[in-house]
Design an enzyme around this catalytic site. Structure first.
Site, PDB file in Angstrom:
ATOM      1  N   THR A 178       0.822  -1.223   0.000  1.00  0.00           N
ATOM      2  CA  THR A 178       0.000   0.000   0.000  1.00  0.00           C
ATOM      3  C   THR A 178       0.854   1.270   0.000  1.00  0.00           C
ATOM      4  OG1 THR A 178      -0.097  -0.137   2.409  1.00  0.00           O
ATOM      5  CG2 THR A 178      -1.966  -1.055   1.192  1.00  0.00           C
ATOM      6  N   SER A 197      18.422   2.007   3.348  1.00  0.00           N
ATOM      7  CA  SER A 197      18.221   3.445   3.139  1.00  0.00           C
ATOM      8  C   SER A 197      19.503   4.246   3.280  1.00  0.00           C
ATOM      9  CB  SER A 197      17.217   3.937   4.183  1.00  0.00           C
ATOM     10  OG  SER A 197      17.220   5.339   4.240  1.00  0.00           O
ATOM     11  N   GLU A 223      19.581   6.868   4.720  1.00  0.00           N
ATOM     12  CA  GLU A 223      19.522   7.414   6.082  1.00  0.00           C
ATOM     13  C   GLU A 223      20.548   6.704   6.983  1.00  0.00           C
ATOM     14  OE1 GLU A 223      17.551  10.020   6.795  1.00  0.00           O
ATOM     15  OE2 GLU A 223      17.663  10.007   8.977  1.00  0.00           O
ATOM     16  N   TYR A 261      15.067   5.556  13.224  1.00  0.00           N
ATOM     17  CA  TYR A 261      14.779   4.910  11.926  1.00  0.00           C
ATOM     18  C   TYR A 261      16.083   4.464  11.266  1.00  0.00           C
ATOM     19  CZ  TYR A 261      13.785   4.626   6.896  1.00  0.00           C
ATOM     20  OH  TYR A 261      13.712   4.226   5.587  1.00  0.00           O
TER      21      TYR A 261
HETATM   22  P1  NAP Z   1       5.792   4.106   2.615  1.00  0.00           P
HETATM   23  O1  NAP Z   1       5.058   4.765   1.502  1.00  0.00           O
HETATM   24  O2  NAP Z   1       5.790   4.730   3.970  1.00  0.00           O
HETATM   25  O3  NAP Z   1       5.210   2.607   2.756  1.00  0.00           O
HETATM   26  C1  NAP Z   1       5.499   1.815   3.863  1.00  0.00           C
HETATM   27  C2  NAP Z   1       4.652   0.547   3.774  1.00  0.00           C
HETATM   28  O4  NAP Z   1       4.940  -0.290   4.913  1.00  0.00           O
HETATM   29  C3  NAP Z   1       3.129   0.808   3.804  1.00  0.00           C
HETATM   30  O5  NAP Z   1       2.513  -0.060   2.899  1.00  0.00           O
HETATM   31  C4  NAP Z   1       2.760   0.421   5.240  1.00  0.00           C
HETATM   32  O6  NAP Z   1       1.423   0.013   5.377  1.00  0.00           O
HETATM   33  C5  NAP Z   1       3.699  -0.755   5.431  1.00  0.00           C
HETATM   34  N1  NAP Z   1       3.850  -1.159   6.845  1.00  0.00           N
HETATM   35  C6  NAP Z   1       4.162  -0.363   7.897  1.00  0.00           C
HETATM   36  N2  NAP Z   1       4.224  -1.104   9.019  1.00  0.00           N
HETATM   37  C7  NAP Z   1       3.941  -2.381   8.672  1.00  0.00           C
HETATM   38  C8  NAP Z   1       3.857  -3.597   9.379  1.00  0.00           C
HETATM   39  N3  NAP Z   1       4.054  -3.671  10.699  1.00  0.00           N
HETATM   40  N4  NAP Z   1       3.581  -4.741   8.689  1.00  0.00           N
HETATM   41  C9  NAP Z   1       3.353  -4.697   7.361  1.00  0.00           C
HETATM   42  N5  NAP Z   1       3.395  -3.561   6.642  1.00  0.00           N
HETATM   43  C10 NAP Z   1       3.699  -2.421   7.279  1.00  0.00           C
HETATM   44  O7  NAP Z   1       7.320   3.862   2.225  1.00  0.00           O
HETATM   45  P2  NAP Z   1       8.024   3.897   0.773  1.00  0.00           P
HETATM   46  O8  NAP Z   1       8.463   5.280   0.499  1.00  0.00           O
HETATM   47  O9  NAP Z   1       7.189   3.155  -0.200  1.00  0.00           O
HETATM   48  O10 NAP Z   1       9.342   3.076   1.088  1.00  0.00           O
HETATM   49  C11 NAP Z   1       9.387   1.658   0.926  1.00  0.00           C
HETATM   50  C12 NAP Z   1      10.546   1.092   1.742  1.00  0.00           C
HETATM   51  O11 NAP Z   1      11.776   1.673   1.297  1.00  0.00           O
HETATM   52  C13 NAP Z   1      10.484   1.393   3.237  1.00  0.00           C
HETATM   53  O12 NAP Z   1      11.054   0.304   3.898  1.00  0.00           O
HETATM   54  C14 NAP Z   1      11.371   2.611   3.409  1.00  0.00           C
HETATM   55  O13 NAP Z   1      11.874   2.676   4.713  1.00  0.00           O
HETATM   56  C15 NAP Z   1      12.451   2.311   2.376  1.00  0.00           C
HETATM   57  N6  NAP Z   1      13.124   3.459   1.786  1.00  0.00           N
HETATM   58  C16 NAP Z   1      12.395   4.450   1.209  1.00  0.00           C
HETATM   59  C17 NAP Z   1      13.049   5.504   0.579  1.00  0.00           C
HETATM   60  C18 NAP Z   1      12.280   6.616  -0.077  1.00  0.00           C
HETATM   61  O14 NAP Z   1      12.893   7.667  -0.355  1.00  0.00           O
HETATM   62  N7  NAP Z   1      11.021   6.438  -0.379  1.00  0.00           N
HETATM   63  C19 NAP Z   1      14.454   5.520   0.545  1.00  0.00           C
HETATM   64  C20 NAP Z   1      15.149   4.465   1.120  1.00  0.00           C
HETATM   65  C21 NAP Z   1      14.483   3.412   1.725  1.00  0.00           C
HETATM   66  P3  NAP Z   1       0.221   1.060   5.699  1.00  0.00           P
HETATM   67  O15 NAP Z   1      -0.190   1.607   4.355  1.00  0.00           O
HETATM   68  O16 NAP Z   1      -0.783   0.213   6.349  1.00  0.00           O
HETATM   69  O17 NAP Z   1       0.815   2.134   6.578  1.00  0.00           O
HETATM   70  O1  G4F Z   2      11.192  14.157   3.143  1.00  0.00           O
HETATM   71  P1  G4F Z   2      11.839  13.811   4.429  1.00  0.00           P
HETATM   72  O2  G4F Z   2      10.951  13.639   5.608  1.00  0.00           O
HETATM   73  O3  G4F Z   2      12.708  12.514   4.141  1.00  0.00           O
HETATM   74  P2  G4F Z   2      13.947  11.845   4.892  1.00  0.00           P
HETATM   75  O4  G4F Z   2      14.006  12.180   6.332  1.00  0.00           O
HETATM   76  O5  G4F Z   2      15.158  12.117   4.083  1.00  0.00           O
HETATM   77  O6  G4F Z   2      13.557  10.292   4.811  1.00  0.00           O
HETATM   78  C1  G4F Z   2      13.101   9.711   3.597  1.00  0.00           C
HETATM   79  O7  G4F Z   2      14.215   9.306   2.838  1.00  0.00           O
HETATM   80  C2  G4F Z   2      15.003   8.256   3.451  1.00  0.00           C
HETATM   81  C3  G4F Z   2      16.161   7.970   2.499  1.00  0.00           C
HETATM   82  O8  G4F Z   2      17.264   8.768   2.844  1.00  0.00           O
HETATM   83  C4  G4F Z   2      14.118   7.053   3.642  1.00  0.00           C
HETATM   84  F1  G4F Z   2      14.843   6.033   4.143  1.00  0.00           F
HETATM   85  C5  G4F Z   2      12.980   7.404   4.573  1.00  0.00           C
HETATM   86  O9  G4F Z   2      12.117   6.287   4.721  1.00  0.00           O
HETATM   87  C6  G4F Z   2      12.192   8.545   3.949  1.00  0.00           C
HETATM   88  O10 G4F Z   2      11.578   8.065   2.769  1.00  0.00           O
HETATM   89  O11 G4F Z   2      12.917  14.927   4.826  1.00  0.00           O
HETATM   90  C7  G4F Z   2      13.929  15.334   3.933  1.00  0.00           C
HETATM   91  C8  G4F Z   2      14.659  16.553   4.510  1.00  0.00           C
HETATM   92  C9  G4F Z   2      15.097  16.384   5.971  1.00  0.00           C
HETATM   93  O12 G4F Z   2      16.437  16.809   6.107  1.00  0.00           O
HETATM   94  C10 G4F Z   2      14.198  17.319   6.761  1.00  0.00           C
HETATM   95  O13 G4F Z   2      14.820  17.914   7.896  1.00  0.00           O
HETATM   96  O14 G4F Z   2      13.749  17.666   4.507  1.00  0.00           O
HETATM   97  C11 G4F Z   2      13.905  18.381   5.711  1.00  0.00           C
HETATM   98  N1  G4F Z   2      12.673  19.121   5.988  1.00  0.00           N
HETATM   99  C12 G4F Z   2      12.581  20.467   6.102  1.00  0.00           C
HETATM  100  N2  G4F Z   2      11.336  20.824   6.409  1.00  0.00           N
HETATM  101  C13 G4F Z   2      11.462  18.583   6.240  1.00  0.00           C
HETATM  102  C14 G4F Z   2      10.606  19.669   6.493  1.00  0.00           C
HETATM  103  N3  G4F Z   2      11.016  17.300   6.238  1.00  0.00           N
HETATM  104  C15 G4F Z   2       9.703  17.098   6.489  1.00  0.00           C
HETATM  105  N4  G4F Z   2       9.242  15.825   6.468  1.00  0.00           N
HETATM  106  N5  G4F Z   2       8.835  18.127   6.770  1.00  0.00           N
HETATM  107  C16 G4F Z   2       9.241  19.445   6.792  1.00  0.00           C
HETATM  108  O15 G4F Z   2       8.465  20.352   7.056  1.00  0.00           O
END
Ligand code: NAP
Ligand code: G4F
Length: 320
Positions: free
Chosen positions: A10, A123, A125, A147
């Site tokens: 999702t 990630s 991160e 995280y």
């Molecule tokens: P997202 O939109 O927040 O999706 C997270 C998914 O995990 C949702 O489907 C959520 O379900 C599900 N989930 C949460 N807790 C769960 C549980 N206990 N059991 C089963 N499912 C659960 O994240 P995304 O951006 O698609 O990212 C996908 C993965 O890549 C994550 O692991 C994230 O940490 C990692 N990641 C993301 C980025 C990025 O920039 N997007 C970068 C690096 C790594 P619900 O819909 O029910 O909440």
């Molecule tokens: O969009 P963000 O919340 O993403 P963040 O923290 O980089 O994390 C995302 O990317 C990770 C990969 O590096 C994933 F692993 C993680 O699951 C997630 O998808 O924040 C990006 C940047 C941060 O430095 C934050 O301090 O934007 C800055 N920021 C500034 N103002 C803000 C805001 N972030 C959020 N969420 N909201 C603000 O108002």
């Protein structure tokens, strides 16, 4: 027909990955946790083409039984508590899902069929307070949030199962990737949504935290292709996926607002509420290994990503 299980179906990435695997002829099993109302917004347009199964990374039995029932050849573990600020408010839950959840899935695979190919969503991160610029597969980790700490555990347990049990367990270290399907609380979507709200007269300002934070932002649709490629290799490995470019949050604002003929300086208000207890200031990838071995390249540029997100929110808000 190959069968793939996707946890986090999702979520943003789950929806793009499912689309890609359907195009490639897979039977896609999407794992969704139980909730009182369904949240299939991102997958509604193809939900009849996949099988949705209830399961939770916090529940070992549910993972074992879905592997036994569906006999996948590939498992993509995308589920996580993925919002960094929430990880300070709910650190134990974040550790249980985002870290231990990986072990539960790896254990399920080991018991049911250790030949299943496993992808772990690691990630950038994990690099946190970066010890090297740019960051590659050998850059040491220094996570700055619960995280990030949980993702480091998930990464190393994946490597450990690869080395201990000879399992095909791969870790993709993905830098930030965004899209019109990004969750509203992440900064890029928060900006694109506010820009359009302001343009259409529905919002007056945009309150943000650290505008100087820099991220290597790509398009999620490009990144799910890298996940699939990683599981098609001869051997499991670790790969960094990113664009090799970094941009400040301020730059994202500039492009997003100017795309609709507005100046971000007139609307963006800095609010300490959105500052983090510890920040990751600079992320920039060195994706040369992925380029060489996977032949993977991102197709969407930074500017194209920003304008794509603003245009999509404009179209959505105009419909409302
Ligand atoms: P997202 O939109 O927040 O999706 C997270 C998914 O995990 C949702 O489907 C959520 O379900 C599900 N989930 C949460 N807790 C769960 C549980 N206990 N059991 C089963 N499912 C659960 O994240 P995304 O951006 O698609 O990212 C996908 C993965 O890549 C994550 O692991 C994230 O940490 C990692 N990641 C993301 C980025 C990025 O920039 N997007 C970068 C690096 C790594 P619900 O819909 O029910 O909440
Ligand atoms: O969009 P963000 O919340 O993403 P963040 O923290 O980089 O994390 C995302 O990317 C990770 C990969 O590096 C994933 F692993 C993680 O699951 C997630 O998808 O924040 C990006 C940047 C941060 O430095 C934050 O301090 O934007 C800055 N920021 C500034 N103002 C803000 C805001 N972030 C959020 N969420 N909201 C603000 O108002």
């Amino acid at each position: 027909m190959p069968t793939a299980i996707i946890t986090g179906i999702t979520g943003q990435d789950g929806s793009y990955l499912a689309e890609l695997l359907l195009q490639k002829g897979y039977h896609v099993i999407g794992v969704a946790r139980r909730s009182s109302t369904v949240n299939y917004e991102r997958i509604q347009h193809f939900v009849d083409d996949i099988t949705i199964v209830q399961g939770d990374l916090q529940d070992q039995g549910s993972l074992l039984s879905l592997l036994e029932e569906y006999k996948p050849t590939e498992v993509y573990n995308l589920a996580a508590q993925s919002f960094v600020p929430t990880s300070w408010n709910q650190p134990a839950l974040t550790g249980d899902v985002t870290a231990l959840g990986v072990t539960r899935m790896l254990e399920a695979i080991r018991f049911v069929n250790p030949k299943i190919r496993f992808y772990q969503a690691s990630s950038s991160e994990m690099f946190g307070k970066v010890l090297e610029v740019p960051q590659n597969e050998n850059t040491p980790f220094y996570p700055r949030s619960p995280y990030g700490v949980a993702k480091v555990y998930g990464h190393w347990i994946t490597v450990n199962y690869r080395e201990s049990f000879n399992m095909f367990a791969t870790s993709g270290i993905l830098f930030n990737h965004e899209s019109p399907r990004r969750g509203m609380e992440f900064v890029t979507r928060k900006i694109s949504n506010a820009v359009t709200g302001i343009k259409l007269g529905k919002m007056k300002e945009l309150r943000l935290g650290n505008l100087e934070a820099q991220r290597d932002w790509g398009f999620a649709g490009d990144y799910v292709e890298a996940m699939w490629l990683m599981l098609q290799q001869d051997h499991p490995d670790n790969y960094v996926i990113g664009t090799g470019e970094t941009h400040a949050v301020r730059e994202f604002c500039e492009i997003a607002f100017s795309h609709v003929d507005l100046d971000y300086k007139d609307y963006v208000v800095m609010d300490e509420k959105f500052y983090r207890p510890a920040e990751v200031d600079l992320l920039i990838s060195d994706p040369s290994k992925a380029r060489m071995q996977l032949k993977w390249e991102p197709a969407v540029s930074f500017k194209e990503l920003v304008t794509m997100m603003v245009d999509a929110d404009l179209a959505r808000l105009k419909k409302q």
